[in-house]
Scaffold this motif. Structure first.
Motif, PDB file in Angstrom:
ATOM      1  N   ARG A 372       2.760   4.043 -10.303  1.00 36.07           N
ATOM      2  CA  ARG A 372       3.023   4.040  -8.861  1.00 36.07           C
ATOM      3  C   ARG A 372       1.714   3.920  -8.077  1.00 36.07           C
ATOM      4  N   ARG A 373       0.698   4.684  -8.508  1.00 34.85           N
ATOM      5  CA  ARG A 373      -0.570   4.697  -7.770  1.00 34.85           C
ATOM      6  C   ARG A 373      -1.264   3.331  -7.850  1.00 34.85           C
ATOM      7  N   SER A 376       0.576   0.408  -6.094  1.00 34.23           N
ATOM      8  CA  SER A 376       0.693   0.415  -4.633  1.00 34.23           C
ATOM      9  C   SER A 376      -0.219  -0.615  -3.972  1.00 34.23           C
TER      10      SER A 376
END
Length: 493
Positions: A372-373, A376
């Protein structure tokens, strides 16, 4: 070890010339002084051969000495070849191993004479002249060192072309005036003294052959042989010839820092107890006529001192991963336009072992968070070229890990595999991890470094395919032999 602390530690070790204690170093790093932090720091220094410990005396705390402290101000002897004298040059090659910082390349060394800087000149040389001067890096790595010397060599020494060029340019040190002023002749020697370890600066002076004390030279040969034999007995093959030699000089210290010494390659020709030997796809110094043994286990763990619950999980499963390598796998998944971290978990954790029910969720949760990080702000177009290279490296890393896990399950040990097959697998794993680290996390990597990775990946893939195929060909016979040794009713242990 946290990256910021590690950077501060490396800066310290590059400049600290005096002996130090673990307590003093931990305080300098702003870290708590505990049994755990002492053990972690000691393990890190020893594993990476960044410093050496003198045993404690009368209960006092052991004092450590950095490689900078060991070699700064110490002389190393170099005997220039006739072609160097004739053309007024000096080619450093690997002749300053282990007195130079191994993170520096030969063309990055700086030289002075009587305090004045010596210039570099381009020299046109041949493989027959140059390869012997690079031997302590390992013959297998000489083309890579030469390819990084200048842009032209980067093309001449392409790994797609297995024939060396008949001649090529090289950055050499201009010592014409030094030779001329000293009436330098074949057999005379240069004495190189490290004046600045971090910046790779060496002061050159001349020693004429007539001034060499031959009795002291013979004593040096005997003392160096004893120190190197001890280093091999204690440290084994190590990670490089540089590490082996550095440890030997630490063990011998003042006995070996002599202007009446010889070069290491000349020592190897003299000694009948130590020789250059193949160790997998690399070279090492080793006992004459004795095969270098494989490691005692298939352990691929890259973490020496766990700091997080993720580290514990990776160690427990024996996975060749770290937090940064997990990021490489995540970036590869993003490059492949995967929508979640599910598929990459199968690549990172190719087998299920005892404790997996506890460890896998920890790894999966971390991978999800990083997916997710990193996802992004991931830009596929910007990552296109690096992504293609990373994908091949990650695939190779996964393939080696999966194959080693399959060998573990046969019950065979690394030294059961013929032709140093297990050693080659370990070295390929190490090179792959190093390549991923350079590609994804090095702040100093240049375009030339990335180009070198592109040039090396195909050779690494071919080497893995050949090694894997050779092991698979003999595997049925090895397994049959293993089980035939254990008679019915007997325990394997």
């Amino acid at each position: 070890m946290k990256e910021q602390v590690e950077d501060k530690l490396l800066d310290f070790l590059e400049t600290e010339l005096d002996p130090f204690t673990l307590r003093g170093l931990l305080e300098f790093l702003g870290q708590p002084v505990t049994v755990s932090t002492r053990e972690e720091l000691s393990g890190y220094l020893s594993f990476n051969q960044l410093a050496y410990a003198d045993p404690s005396i009368d209960g006092e705390e052991s004092r450590w000495l950095s490689r900078a402290g060991l070699f700064t101000g110490k002389p190393i002897v170099i005997v220039p070849e006739k072609f160097e004298i004739a053309t007024g040059i000096f080619v450093p090659g690997s002749r300053l191993v282990p007195f130079a910082d191994p993170t520096l390349l030969p063309h990055e060394y700086l030289f002075t004479h009587k305090g004045a800087s010596l210039a570099r000149v381009r020299a046109d040389v041949s493989p027959d002249e140059i390869y012997p001067l690079y031997r302590l890096f390992g013959d297998e790595y000489t083309p890579q060192y030469l390819s990084l010397d200048n842009e032209e060599n980067g093309e001449l020494f392409s790994l797609d072309d297995y024939d060396d060029p008949s001649s090529f340019p090289l950055s050499a040190v201009d010592v014409r005036e030094l030779y001329w002023q000293s009436s330098f002749a074949p057999g005379d020697r240069l004495i190189a003294t490290c004046s600045d370890w971090a910046n790779g600066i060496f002061e050159l002076s001349v020693q004429h052959a007539a001034d060499v004390n031959r009795d002291l030279q013979r004593a040096w040969l005997r003392n160096f042989e004893a120190a190197l034999l001890h280093a091999l007995e204690v440290g084994g093959p190590g990670s490089s010839i540089d590490d082996q030699l550095s440890f030997a000089f630490f063990l011998g210290q003042e006995q070996l820092f002599s202007p009446h010494a010889t070069g290491v390659t000349d020592f190897v020709k003299w000694s009948d107890k130590i020789e250059m030997a193949f160790y997998g796809v690399e070279s090492r110094l080793w006992f004459t006529g004795v095969d270098i043994p494989a490691q005692g286990s298939w352990n691929m763990t890259l973490i020496t001192s766990p700091e997080t619950i993720l580290d514990d999980a990776l160690i427990h499963l024996g996975l060749p991963l770290t937090e940064s390598l997990v990021d490489s796998y995540v970036l590869d998944a993003l490059f492949q336009k995967e929508q979640s971290s599910d598929a990459l978990m199968g690549r990172m954790v190719p087998v299920r072992k005892p404790g997996a029910s506890f460890c896998v969720p920890i790894i999966a949760r971390y991978a999800q968070q990083r997916f997710r990080r990193l996802g992004s702000d991931y830009n596929w177009f910007a990552d296109h070229e690096d992504g293609a290279l990373r994908n091949r490296l990650v695939s190779l890393h996964e393939g080696i890990a999966r194959f080693v896990f399959s060998l573990q399950q046969t019950g065979l040990m690394p030294d059961d595999i013929p032709d140093q097959g297990s050693v080659i697998l370990g070295q390929l794993m190490t090179h792959t991890v190093s390549s991923l680290d350079t590609l994804d996390f090095s702040e100093t990597a240049t375009d030339a470094d990335i180009e070198a990775l592109w040039e090396s990946i195909e050779g690494m893939e071919d080497n893995f395919f050949d090694t894997k195929s050779a092991i698979q060909d003999v595997l049925p016979a090895l397994i049959k032999k293993r089980f035939s040794i254990v008679k019915p009713g007997e325990s394997e242990s």
